[in-house]
Motif scaffolding. Structure first.
Motif, PDB file in Angstrom:
ATOM      1  N   SER A 145       0.894  -1.766   0.131  1.00  0.00           N
ATOM      2  CA  SER A 145      -0.019   0.209  -0.165  1.00  0.00           C
ATOM      3  C   SER A 145       1.051   1.734  -0.224  1.00  0.00           C
ATOM      4  N   LYS A 146       0.742   2.547  -0.368  1.00  0.00           N
ATOM      5  CA  LYS A 146       1.359   4.059  -0.726  1.00  0.00           C
ATOM      6  C   LYS A 146       0.257   4.620   0.868  1.00  0.00           C
ATOM      7  N   TYR A 147      -1.110   3.879   0.727  1.00  0.00           N
ATOM      8  CA  TYR A 147      -1.130   4.898   2.057  1.00  0.00           C
ATOM      9  C   TYR A 147      -1.521   4.350   3.565  1.00  0.00           C
ATOM     10  N   LYS A 148      -0.804   2.882   4.058  1.00  0.00           N
ATOM     11  CA  LYS A 148      -0.525   3.210   4.757  1.00  0.00           C
ATOM     12  C   LYS A 148       0.246   1.356   4.973  1.00  0.00           C
ATOM     13  N   LYS A 149       1.117   1.183   5.888  1.00  0.00           N
ATOM     14  CA  LYS A 149       2.302   0.242   6.625  1.00  0.00           C
ATOM     15  C   LYS A 149       1.323  -1.005   6.156  1.00  0.00           C
ATOM     16  N   GLU A 150       1.304  -1.882   4.820  1.00  0.00           N
ATOM     17  CA  GLU A 150      -0.179  -3.091   5.278  1.00  0.00           C
ATOM     18  C   GLU A 150       0.313  -3.711   2.883  1.00  0.00           C
ATOM     19  N   ILE A 151       0.037  -4.684   3.156  1.00  0.00           N
ATOM     20  CA  ILE A 151       0.441  -5.007   2.552  1.00  0.00           C
ATOM     21  C   ILE A 151      -0.681  -6.654   1.975  1.00  0.00           C
ATOM     22  N   VAL A 152      -1.060  -6.121   0.394  1.00  0.00           N
ATOM     23  CA  VAL A 152      -1.845  -7.229   0.300  1.00  0.00           C
ATOM     24  C   VAL A 152      -1.377  -8.757  -0.641  1.00  0.00           C
ATOM     25  N   ALA A 153      -1.607 -10.216  -0.303  1.00  0.00           N
ATOM     26  CA  ALA A 153      -1.244 -10.909  -0.954  1.00  0.00           C
ATOM     27  C   ALA A 153      -2.634 -11.721  -1.779  1.00  0.00           C
ATOM     28  N   THR A 154      -2.439 -12.089  -2.756  1.00  0.00           N
ATOM     29  CA  THR A 154      -3.215 -13.462  -3.398  1.00  0.00           C
ATOM     30  C   THR A 154      -2.751 -14.405  -3.994  1.00  0.00           C
ATOM     31  N   PHE A 155      -3.758 -15.243  -3.451  1.00  0.00           N
ATOM     32  CA  PHE A 155      -3.636 -16.898  -3.111  1.00  0.00           C
ATOM     33  C   PHE A 155      -4.221 -17.425  -3.804  1.00  0.00           C
ATOM     34  N   GLY A 156      -3.295 -18.759  -4.552  1.00  0.00           N
ATOM     35  CA  GLY A 156      -4.053 -19.560  -5.748  1.00  0.00           C
ATOM     36  C   GLY A 156      -4.651 -21.099  -5.055  1.00  0.00           C
ATOM     37  N   PHE A 157      -3.599 -22.366  -5.004  1.00  0.00           N
ATOM     38  CA  PHE A 157      -3.545 -23.355  -4.535  1.00  0.00           C
ATOM     39  C   PHE A 157      -3.447 -23.467  -2.680  1.00  0.00           C
ATOM     40  N   GLY A 158      -4.101 -23.837  -2.317  1.00  0.00           N
ATOM     41  CA  GLY A 158      -3.989 -24.156  -0.143  1.00  0.00           C
ATOM     42  C   GLY A 158      -5.232 -24.194   0.362  1.00  0.00           C
ATOM     43  N   GLY A 159      -5.151 -23.435   1.405  1.00  0.00           N
ATOM     44  CA  GLY A 159      -5.993 -23.373   2.558  1.00  0.00           C
ATOM     45  C   GLY A 159      -6.394 -24.755   2.766  1.00  0.00           C
ATOM     46  N   THR A 160      -5.640 -25.851   4.150  1.00  0.00           N
ATOM     47  CA  THR A 160      -6.180 -26.529   4.322  1.00  0.00           C
ATOM     48  C   THR A 160      -6.865 -26.180   5.782  1.00  0.00           C
ATOM     49  N   LYS A 161      -6.841 -24.823   6.393  1.00  0.00           N
ATOM     50  CA  LYS A 161      -7.672 -24.515   7.087  1.00  0.00           C
ATOM     51  C   LYS A 161      -8.895 -24.243   7.199  1.00  0.00           C
ATOM     52  N   LYS A 162      -8.943 -22.329   6.106  1.00  0.00           N
ATOM     53  CA  LYS A 162      -9.859 -22.078   4.934  1.00  0.00           C
ATOM     54  C   LYS A 162      -9.489 -21.728   3.287  1.00  0.00           C
ATOM     55  N   SER A 163     -10.335 -21.599   2.321  1.00  0.00           N
ATOM     56  CA  SER A 163      -9.964 -20.685   1.636  1.00  0.00           C
ATOM     57  C   SER A 163      -9.654 -19.226   2.235  1.00  0.00           C
ATOM     58  N   THR A 164      -9.263 -18.495   1.724  1.00  0.00           N
ATOM     59  CA  THR A 164      -8.706 -17.358   0.791  1.00  0.00           C
ATOM     60  C   THR A 164      -8.152 -17.274  -0.112  1.00  0.00           C
ATOM     61  N   LEU A 165      -9.067 -15.478  -0.631  1.00  0.00           N
ATOM     62  CA  LEU A 165      -8.667 -15.283  -2.591  1.00  0.00           C
ATOM     63  C   LEU A 165      -7.273 -14.362  -1.530  1.00  0.00           C
ATOM     64  N   LEU A 166      -8.239 -13.779  -0.971  1.00  0.00           N
ATOM     65  CA  LEU A 166      -6.744 -12.163  -0.720  1.00  0.00           C
ATOM     66  C   LEU A 166      -6.629 -12.210   1.353  1.00  0.00           C
ATOM     67  N   SER A 167      -5.760 -11.358   1.399  1.00  0.00           N
ATOM     68  CA  SER A 167      -5.590 -10.629   2.708  1.00  0.00           C
ATOM     69  C   SER A 167      -5.263  -9.764   2.317  1.00  0.00           C
ATOM     70  N   VAL A 168      -5.235  -8.572   3.417  1.00  0.00           N
ATOM     71  CA  VAL A 168      -4.635  -7.501   3.780  1.00  0.00           C
ATOM     72  C   VAL A 168      -3.537  -7.331   4.765  1.00  0.00           C
ATOM     73  N   TYR A 169      -2.158  -7.948   4.954  1.00  0.00           N
ATOM     74  CA  TYR A 169      -1.775  -7.554   6.584  1.00  0.00           C
ATOM     75  C   TYR A 169      -1.218  -6.411   6.662  1.00  0.00           C
ATOM     76  N   SER A 170      -0.932  -5.962   8.789  1.00  0.00           N
ATOM     77  CA  SER A 170      -0.341  -4.631   8.687  1.00  0.00           C
ATOM     78  C   SER A 170       1.171  -5.018   8.456  1.00  0.00           C
ATOM     79  N   TYR A 171       1.865  -3.988   8.421  1.00  0.00           N
ATOM     80  CA  TYR A 171       3.417  -4.352   8.420  1.00  0.00           C
ATOM     81  C   TYR A 171       4.054  -3.530   9.419  1.00  0.00           C
TER      82      TYR A 171
END
Length: 526
Positions: A419-445
């Motif tokens: 992100s250019k506005y916050k100390k955050e980063i977004v990740a998009t996901f493909g295969f995986g999700g043994t616990k739950k399926s997530t398409l994308l997540s925004v994390y604080s850094y």
């Protein structure tokens, strides 16, 4: 190729462009290796009896979306029309994995020397009722035969409490869940981990989408434009510059330069030996760009204009990896690039002399590296994401090649964007999700706490992504032949690169911050 409009009755301001072309997928035999040695399979197989076409993109916006959407499209070869329907479901999709409690039960039973398959018919202990009513204080209070009478939740609660006391942190709470603001139906969007088939134009604010051998431009006005060019080869990469130009790479090794204002091809370049380009990155000047092919080679090009004639000139090409190039990122100062490949490595190259790139570091992962992103508000901070056999986001100091931190995501990482506005980063996901399926997540850094999440069915995955010109929204291509747009941030004041206070704590090391010229303020000692 002509485009005719077919208006949708319930949404008269939207239309579906239709054509009379034949389907690329019925005649194409081109294949390319996928991650984990899975070959690319065309979205439509030759033995299908319908006349399928790949060259249609239309919009479907529904803000009343429920959590899950299963999109199906019906095709009519006789009349050359395409209709789309959506199936909404509020029921949760059953998991393909076994119940996680089974593994815990087996582990606990083995530790207590208890056979799960046995049945206890009679007990002779006089204090059995008394002991069963008492809540045990630890696992040691649980006797062997009494194990069958205790509530399993109580046992797991004891185990969790003992684990927390030992110093292991609890899992953080999930972030806010959001839904897509726009969904574009894109029949024929190829399910390919390596291809990059979406790009957002800075000049026209339109999203370019590659469908089969065609490219379409979609705007917020729901108007769809087909890019006018002759091509029968599959599109493998699309990239929009900050000007009117769009680059289109094809499976036959062609690179086409498109002028959006004229909607026509202004230049073309043929890569030697028909090597296929899968990723393209523009420099901010909208003249120079870098491309990577499926043989581990990187090319530096320059688009020049002389007397109203545009040409693509090769400046430098060099062997960068031994396998397929998956992703390329340019740092904020435009003098360094990071290149990820299918050989599980990311290389850092010094570009102070663009005609003589110098290798600085080789950064390892345990799977292919497609997700690569330089931090826009702190120099020398790089984030890389591994494929399905790695699933980790790693942060690097590119000046020294130091691994700063790593974070496990439980899924294949297909893209990373700061992100250019916050100390955050977004990740998009493909295969995986043994616990739950997530398409994308925004994390604080740097704490990597989930701030925003998008959940979906376990078989849905994101293939590639692109950011909006204002860096507030992300557009993703998914394997269900849809293009989805999510708004992640509000436009505010961008984090300044020159502000030292913004860089404090970004590297997690006072020594590295000192090397980068970041000094913490301190009171005067008297």
């Amino acid at each position: 190729m002509s485009i005719s409009r077919s208006f949708i009755p319930e949404a008269s301001n939207r239309f579906i462009p239709t054509t009379s072309s034949s389907s690329v997928y019925r005649n194409c035999e081109w294949t390319s290796p996928q991650e984990d040695s899975k070959p690319i399979q065309p979205s439509f197989t030759p033995n299908v009896s319908l006349s399928l076409r790949e060259d249609v993109l239309f919009n479907r916006t529904d803000n009343s979306s429920i959590i899950q959407r299963d999109h199906t499209s019906s095709f009519s070869s006789e009349y050359g029309s395409i209709t789309s329907s959506s199936i909404y479901s509020t029921k949760s999709t059953p998991s393909i994995h076994e119940n996680p409690l089974d593994l815990h039960q087996e582990t606990v039973a083995e530790a207590l020397d208890f056979q799960q398959g046995s049945k206890v018919l009679k007990f002779k202990q006089d204090d059995s009722k008394h002991r069963s009513k008492q809540k045990p204080n630890s696992v040691l209070d649980i006797a062997g035969p009494l194990f069958s009478f205790l509530n399993y939740k109580e046992i797991m609660k004891i185990l969790i409490n003992d684990t927390n006391k030992s110093g292991i942190k609890k899992h953080s709470k999930p972030g806010k869940t959001i839904i897509a603001s726009d969904i574009l139906q894109a029949p024929g969007l190829r399910n390919d981990y390596y291809s990059n088939l979406v790009s957002w134009s800075f000049k026209t604010n339109r999203v370019a989408v590659g469908l089969g051998s065609k490219v379409y431009l979609w705007g917020v006005d729901n108007h769809v434009i087909q890019v006018n060019y002759e091509n029968e080869e599959l599109v493998t990469a699309i990239s929009c510059s900050k000007d009117d130009w769009i680059l289109i790479a094809t499976a036959g090794g062609r690179i086409l330069l498109i002028d959006q204002a004229e909607n026509t091809v202004v230049a073309e370049y043929a890569v030697r030996d028909n090597k296929c380009i899968f990723c393209i990155t523009w420099f901010p000047d909208s003249k120079t760009f870098i491309a990577g092919d499926d043989y581990g080679e990187v090319y530096i090009f320059r688009a020049t204009k002389f007397n109203a004639r545009v040409s693509i000139e090769l400046i430098k090409n060099f062997k960068c990896h031994q396998q397929h190039i998956c992703g390329i990122a340019l740092n904020i100062k435009n003098n360094e690039i990071a290149v990820g490949a299918n050989d599980n490595c990311c290389t850092i190259w010094d570009l102070h002399d663009i005609c003589n790139p110098l290798l600085k570091f080789v950064l390892p992962h345990n799977a292919a590296i497609k997700a690569i992103s330089y931090c826009p508000w702190t120099t020398s901070l790089l984030a890389t994401g591994g494929g399905s056999k790695d699933r980790k986001i790693r942060f690097w100091h590119t000046t020294s090649g130091t691994l700063l931190n790593e974070f496990y995501t439980d899924a294949q990482i297909t893209s990373l964007t700061w992100s250019k506005y916050k100390k955050e980063i977004v990740a998009t996901f493909g295969f995986g999700g043994t616990k739950k399926s997530t398409l994308l997540s925004v994390y604080s850094y740097p704490k990597m706490i989930p701030v925003i999440e998008v959940n979906a069915a376990y078989n849905l995955r994101i293939l590639s992504s692109t950011m909006s010109p204002d860096f507030c929204s992300i557009c993703v291509a998914t394997n269900d032949s849809t293009i989805r747009i999510y708004k992640l941030w509000d436009k505010t004041v961008e984090i300044s690169l020159n502000s030292e206070s913004r860089g404090i704590g970004a590297y997690g090391s006072s020594i590295i911050e000192l090397v980068e010229g970041i000094c913490k303020g301190s009171t005067t000692i008297r």
